[in-house]
Structure formats: structure tokens, C-alpha cells
Design a protein around this motif. Structure first.
Motif, PDB file in Angstrom:
ATOM      1  N   ALA A 164       0.821  -1.212  -0.196  1.00 35.20           N
ATOM      2  CA  ALA A 164      -0.054   0.061  -0.056  1.00 35.20           C
ATOM      3  C   ALA A 164       1.130   1.040  -0.103  1.00 35.20           C
ATOM      4  CB  ALA A 164      -0.908  -0.030   1.323  1.00 35.20           C
ATOM      5  N   VAL A 165       0.594   2.151  -0.924  1.00 38.72           N
ATOM      6  CA  VAL A 165       1.299   3.483  -1.016  1.00 38.72           C
ATOM      7  C   VAL A 165       0.453   4.458  -0.557  1.00 38.72           C
ATOM      8  CG1 VAL A 165       2.744   5.065  -2.656  1.00 38.72           C
ATOM      9  CG2 VAL A 165       2.662   2.489  -2.943  1.00 38.72           C
ATOM     10  N   GLU A 166       1.117   5.211   0.307  1.00 42.38           N
ATOM     11  CA  GLU A 166       0.342   6.473   1.071  1.00 42.38           C
ATOM     12  C   GLU A 166       0.629   7.830   0.433  1.00 42.38           C
ATOM     13  OE1 GLU A 166      -0.748   8.657   5.533  1.00 42.38           O
ATOM     14  OE2 GLU A 166       0.651   6.802   5.168  1.00 42.38           O
ATOM     15  N   LEU A 167       0.000   8.571   0.184  1.00 44.55           N
ATOM     16  CA  LEU A 167       0.072   9.994  -0.589  1.00 44.55           C
ATOM     17  C   LEU A 167      -0.442  10.905   0.526  1.00 44.55           C
ATOM     18  CD1 LEU A 167       0.167   7.941  -3.211  1.00 44.55           C
ATOM     19  CD2 LEU A 167       0.277  10.205  -4.299  1.00 44.55           C
ATOM     20  N   LYS A 168       0.291  11.521   1.461  1.00 48.33           N
ATOM     21  CA  LYS A 168      -0.213  12.537   2.295  1.00 48.33           C
ATOM     22  C   LYS A 168       0.004  13.966   1.778  1.00 48.33           C
ATOM     23  CE  LYS A 168      -0.181  13.994   7.417  1.00 48.33           C
ATOM     24  NZ  LYS A 168       0.301  13.538   8.522  1.00 48.33           N
ATOM     25  N   ASN A 169      -1.052  14.871   1.958  1.00 49.79           N
ATOM     26  CA  ASN A 169      -0.835  16.142   1.425  1.00 49.79           C
ATOM     27  C   ASN A 169      -0.241  17.101   2.663  1.00 49.79           C
ATOM     28  OD1 ASN A 169      -1.341  18.680   0.642  1.00 49.79           O
ATOM     29  ND2 ASN A 169      -3.310  18.652   0.138  1.00 49.79           N
ATOM     30  N   GLY A 170       0.839  17.309   2.200  1.00 49.70           N
ATOM     31  CA  GLY A 170       1.609  18.335   3.242  1.00 49.70           C
ATOM     32  C   GLY A 170       1.846  19.631   2.618  1.00 49.70           C
ATOM     33  N   GLY A 171       1.314  19.951   1.403  1.00 47.51           N
ATOM     34  CA  GLY A 171       1.460  21.441   0.814  1.00 47.51           C
ATOM     35  C   GLY A 171       0.758  22.559   1.336  1.00 47.51           C
ATOM     36  N   GLY A 172      -0.106  22.499   2.376  1.00 49.82           N
ATOM     37  CA  GLY A 172      -0.621  23.671   2.936  1.00 49.82           C
ATOM     38  C   GLY A 172      -2.131  23.935   2.152  1.00 49.82           C
ATOM     39  N   ARG A 173      -2.465  23.340   1.216  1.00 47.91           N
ATOM     40  CA  ARG A 173      -3.636  23.523   0.527  1.00 47.91           C
ATOM     41  C   ARG A 173      -4.324  22.101   0.132  1.00 47.91           C
ATOM     42  NH1 ARG A 173      -3.008  23.215  -5.109  1.00 47.91           N
ATOM     43  NH2 ARG A 173      -0.997  22.337  -5.668  1.00 47.91           N
ATOM     44  N   ASP A 174      -5.406  22.464  -0.387  1.00 45.46           N
ATOM     45  CA  ASP A 174      -6.166  21.391  -0.828  1.00 45.46           C
ATOM     46  C   ASP A 174      -5.571  21.179  -2.389  1.00 45.46           C
ATOM     47  OD1 ASP A 174      -7.483  21.347   1.443  1.00 45.46           O
ATOM     48  OD2 ASP A 174      -9.469  21.942   0.645  1.00 45.46           O
ATOM     49  N   CYS A 175      -5.569  19.940  -2.920  1.00 37.45           N
ATOM     50  CA  CYS A 175      -5.075  19.667  -4.343  1.00 37.45           C
ATOM     51  C   CYS A 175      -5.980  18.610  -4.604  1.00 37.45           C
ATOM     52  CB  CYS A 175      -3.800  19.541  -4.341  1.00 37.45           C
ATOM     53  SG  CYS A 175      -3.090  18.056  -3.159  1.00 37.45           S
ATOM     54  N   LEU A 176      -5.786  18.639  -6.014  1.00 36.08           N
ATOM     55  CA  LEU A 176      -6.750  17.299  -6.891  1.00 36.08           C
ATOM     56  C   LEU A 176      -5.716  16.242  -7.478  1.00 36.08           C
ATOM     57  CD1 LEU A 176      -9.423  16.882  -8.063  1.00 36.08           C
ATOM     58  CD2 LEU A 176      -8.565  18.103 -10.325  1.00 36.08           C
ATOM     59  N   LEU A 177      -6.338  15.008  -6.865  1.00 40.87           N
ATOM     60  CA  LEU A 177      -5.602  13.811  -7.689  1.00 40.87           C
ATOM     61  C   LEU A 177      -6.513  13.137  -8.411  1.00 40.87           C
ATOM     62  CD1 LEU A 177      -3.639  12.292  -4.464  1.00 40.87           C
ATOM     63  CD2 LEU A 177      -2.882  12.926  -6.581  1.00 40.87           C
ATOM     64  N   SER A 178      -6.020  12.494  -9.536  1.00 41.96           N
ATOM     65  CA  SER A 178      -6.862  11.934 -10.410  1.00 41.96           C
ATOM     66  C   SER A 178      -6.244  10.706 -11.395  1.00 41.96           C
ATOM     67  CB  SER A 178      -7.771  12.887 -11.437  1.00 41.96           C
ATOM     68  OG  SER A 178      -8.480  12.092 -12.474  1.00 41.96           O
ATOM     69  N   GLY A 179      -6.619   9.711 -11.160  1.00 38.63           N
ATOM     70  CA  GLY A 179      -6.137   8.609 -12.176  1.00 38.63           C
ATOM     71  C   GLY A 179      -5.269   7.608 -11.413  1.00 38.63           C
ATOM     72  N   TYR A 180      -4.018   7.199 -12.131  1.00 41.13           N
ATOM     73  CA  TYR A 180      -2.868   6.176 -11.545  1.00 41.13           C
ATOM     74  C   TYR A 180      -1.668   7.048 -11.324  1.00 41.13           C
ATOM     75  CZ  TYR A 180      -6.276   2.348 -12.755  1.00 41.13           C
ATOM     76  OH  TYR A 180      -7.166   1.550 -12.818  1.00 41.13           O
ATOM     77  N   ALA A 181      -0.930   6.427 -10.443  1.00 41.95           N
ATOM     78  CA  ALA A 181       0.320   6.955 -10.207  1.00 41.95           C
ATOM     79  C   ALA A 181       1.324   5.969 -11.007  1.00 41.95           C
ATOM     80  CB  ALA A 181       0.709   6.822  -8.677  1.00 41.95           C
ATOM     81  N   GLY A 182       2.266   6.496 -11.728  1.00 45.02           N
ATOM     82  CA  GLY A 182       3.267   5.615 -12.342  1.00 45.02           C
ATOM     83  C   GLY A 182       4.180   4.837 -11.240  1.00 45.02           C
ATOM     84  N   VAL A 183       4.127   3.572 -11.305  1.00 45.21           N
ATOM     85  CA  VAL A 183       4.963   2.624 -10.490  1.00 45.21           C
ATOM     86  C   VAL A 183       5.972   1.841 -11.093  1.00 45.21           C
ATOM     87  CG1 VAL A 183       4.750   0.834  -8.882  1.00 45.21           C
ATOM     88  CG2 VAL A 183       3.124   2.635  -8.889  1.00 45.21           C
ATOM     89  N   ASP A 184       7.187   1.829 -10.762  1.00 40.01           N
ATOM     90  CA  ASP A 184       8.474   1.130 -11.432  1.00 40.01           C
ATOM     91  C   ASP A 184       9.126   0.468 -10.211  1.00 40.01           C
ATOM     92  OD1 ASP A 184       8.363   1.817 -14.280  1.00 40.01           O
ATOM     93  OD2 ASP A 184       8.427   3.733 -13.184  1.00 40.01           O
TER      94      ASP A 184
END
Length: 219
Positions: free
Chosen positions: A106-126
């Protein structure tokens, strides 16, 4: 006969004087409220500077009130932008359940940028392996765009075949993750099984799910 003529003449003079007086009265009335003055008063009230304009602005029924409301409600600069790699804290953990025929990370992406942001689709994984780079293929699950609020996390899953052949297989040395619509990647330690089974080269057996496909989803 002379008396009658004088009477008619007096009546004619009186009628002339009466008509002149009426005309003078009409002129005075017109000068008191000329059309141009009435129009100016109306325009002054409509601008909102008079009491009539203030009333229209307060109850929102006037055109000025409606324009102000529309302006305050349409904030182009308030649109949510996409999540950038530098704004995300990306980590990976083993989430394989005993008895599964496949391993799961499981890969976790935590928003630490100080603002809301948009995520859509698939991440690239190698996967970095002893045999070279191995790219994961998408599972084909539907991806729904989501707004990742500041300080919150979203997870996606990586599935891979378990090496139960008894051989050394292909050793995994690292995991490279590229967030959706980004070109900057993050390299992580691989938390899953140490190796993958050797394949016949017919294609990647490592698969990646869309955002929200593992862990707690959008947290």
C-alpha cells in the motif's frame, strides 16, 4: 348701437387677457419640473446613492445588488490545483494478508502542501530489480477524481506475484512512484517480499490500482 360695439370690444379684450394668463401659468408649471430634471432625479436614485438605491442594494433586488452577489461568488483564483510531487509525503508499507496468492504493497500519499489539491487517475509505479526496471501495469479499475485536503492521505495498492518457486527469483531493490500528472518521482525502499518469480518475459505481473484502491482510501 355704439354702446353694443363697445361691449363686444370689452369682452374681446377680457378674453385675450384670460388666454394670456393661462399660457403664462402653463409655462411656469413646465419650468418647475422639466423632463430633463425628472430624468436626472431618476438616474440619481438608481445609482444607489439615494435612499431608493440603498433599499435596492440591501434586499438584493436591484441590479446593483445582484451584480455584487455574482462577483463575490465567482472566485477564479479559488480553483483547486493538482497535487505536486513536492507537496506529497509518499510512503509505502507491506499490506499482504496471510493466505493471499499475491503480495500487496500500500502506498500512502499525504498532502503536506498547505492547501487542498486534486488527484486523479493512476500513479506511475516502477520496481527496481536485479534484472532492471520493471513497470507496473494498471488494473483497469475506474478512477474518480478527488480533492485531497491539506493534512489528509489517500492510498493505492500494488499487487505482485509471490515467489514460491524455491529459487532466488528476481530481487527487488527499490520502488519508484510518480504521482498522477507529474514527472517528478520519489524513490522508496521496497517493503514487500524480497524477490519476484522469474517470468518468461510475456509481460509485467506487477499491477497498480487507482487512487483510493488500498488502505483507508481518502483519509
Amino acid at each position: 348701437m355704439r354702446v353694443r360695439k363697445l361691449t363686444f370690444a370689452a369682452l374681446a379684450v377680457a378674453a385675450g387677457l384670460s388666454l394670456t394668463a393661462c399660457q403664462n401659468g402653463e409655462d411656469d408649471l413646465g419650468q418647475g419640473a422639466p423632463p430633463s430634471a425628472s430624468g436626472a432625479a431618476s438616474a440619481s436614485g438608481g445609482s444607489g446613492s439615494g435612499s431608493g438605491g440603498s433599499e435596492q442594494g440591501s434586499d438584493g433586488k436591484g441590479s446593483g445588488g445582484q451584480g455584487a452577489a455574482a462577483g463575490s461568488g465567482s472566485d477564479v483564483n479559488g480553483r483547486v490545483g493538482k497535487c505536486r510531487t513536492d507537496e506529497l509525503e509518499i510512503t509505502a508499507s507491506d499490506s499482504t494478508v496471510g493466505g493471499d496468492t499475491e503480495g500487496t504493497v500500500a502506498v500512502e500519499l499525504k498532502n503536506g502542501g498547505g492547501r487542498d489539491c486534486l488527484l486523479s487517475g493512476y500513479a506511475g509505479v516502477d520496481l527496481k530489480t536485479s534484472a532492471g526496471s520493471l513497470s507496473a501495469v494498471r488494473t483497469g479499475e475506474k478512477s474518480t477524481p478527488m480533492t485531497l485536503k491539506d493534512g489528509k492521505s489517500v492510498y493505492f495498492g500494488i499487487s505482485y506475484p509471490v515467489n514460491d518457486s524455491g529459487g532466488s527469483g528476481v530481487r527487488v531493490t527499490g520502488l519508484v512512484v510518480t504521482p498522477p500528472d507529474e514527472t517528478k518521482s520519489v524513490t522508496l525502499d521496497w517493503p514487500g517480499a524480497a524477490s519476484l518469480p522469474v517470468t518468461d518475459g510475456s509481460g509485467s505481473q506487477v499491477k497498480v490500482g487507482p487512487m483510493g484502491s488500498a488502505g483507508q482510501g481518502e483519509g
